[in-house]
Design an enzyme around this catalytic site. Structure first.
Site, PDB file in Angstrom:
ATOM      1  N   THR A 161       0.820  -1.213   0.000  1.00  0.00           N
ATOM      2  CA  THR A 161       0.000   0.000   0.000  1.00  0.00           C
ATOM      3  C   THR A 161       0.854   1.264   0.000  1.00  0.00           C
ATOM      4  O   THR A 161       2.046   1.231   0.278  1.00  0.00           O
ATOM      5  CB  THR A 161      -0.936   0.022   1.219  1.00  0.00           C
ATOM      6  N   ASP A 162       0.182   2.373  -0.314  1.00  0.00           N
ATOM      7  CA  ASP A 162       0.838   3.672  -0.211  1.00  0.00           C
ATOM      8  C   ASP A 162       0.392   4.335   1.092  1.00  0.00           C
ATOM      9  O   ASP A 162      -0.299   3.726   1.907  1.00  0.00           O
ATOM     10  CB  ASP A 162       0.550   4.544  -1.444  1.00  0.00           C
ATOM     11  N   PHE A 163       0.747   5.573   1.282  1.00  0.00           N
ATOM     12  CA  PHE A 163       0.440   6.262   2.538  1.00  0.00           C
ATOM     13  C   PHE A 163      -1.053   6.381   2.807  1.00  0.00           C
ATOM     14  O   PHE A 163      -1.471   6.576   3.938  1.00  0.00           O
ATOM     15  CB  PHE A 163       1.107   7.641   2.571  1.00  0.00           C
ATOM     16  N   SER A 164      -1.885   6.236   1.775  1.00  0.00           N
ATOM     17  CA  SER A 164      -3.339   6.379   1.952  1.00  0.00           C
ATOM     18  C   SER A 164      -3.998   5.078   2.403  1.00  0.00           C
ATOM     19  O   SER A 164      -5.176   5.069   2.744  1.00  0.00           O
ATOM     20  CB  SER A 164      -3.977   6.832   0.632  1.00  0.00           C
TER      21      SER A 164
END
Length: 135
Positions: free
Chosen positions: A16-19
């Site tokens: 995943t990314d930061f979101s």
């Protein structure tokens, strides 16, 4: 005739990314695993195939992706891979990443069969195994 191959994939934090959504490049890894497991199920390990076919390897020549919906951490996904078309030295595969019945990513992938940097015809035994199934 090759039926669609299904591979279960769990989304981890590292995907995943930061979101909290799956980072777009992570889908490439999921799709690669789907193609690898399709071949493993049909013809065994790619390292064995490489050795037995005197250096045969598969390379992605072209890929188109349609990102439809995001996946999130902890989602259980399914990568569906099916043969669309076989040509002399290449194959076109349709792939999907799904969460249950929900389509998240659709991909079309052209993979070339290569030895010593040159395109070669798909081996006949593998061609028979990969032949598109009835849809």
């Amino acid at each position: 005739m090759a039926a669609p191959h299904r591979l279960a994939v769990r989304v981890y934090y590292e995907d995943t990314d930061f979101s909290g959504f799956v980072y777009h490049a992570s889908y490439l890894r999921f799709l690669e695993r789907g193609r690898t497991e399709l071949l493993r199920g049909l013809a065994g390990d790619q390292s064995d195939l490489h050795r037995e076919a005197h250096g045969l390897v598969f390379v992605v020549r072209r890929m188109t992706l349609d990102f439809i919906r995001p996946a999130r951490m902890d989602d259980q996904l399914t990568v569906v891979t099916r043969t669309q078309q076989l040509r002399g030295a290449s194959m076109q595969l349709a792939q999907e990443v799904r969460r249950g019945d929900e389509l998240l990513v659709a991909a079309e992938v052209t993979v070339a069969c290569v030895r010593d940097g040159r395109a070669i015809r798909l081996p006949e035994a593998l061609r028979r195994l990969l032949a598109p199934g009835e849809t």
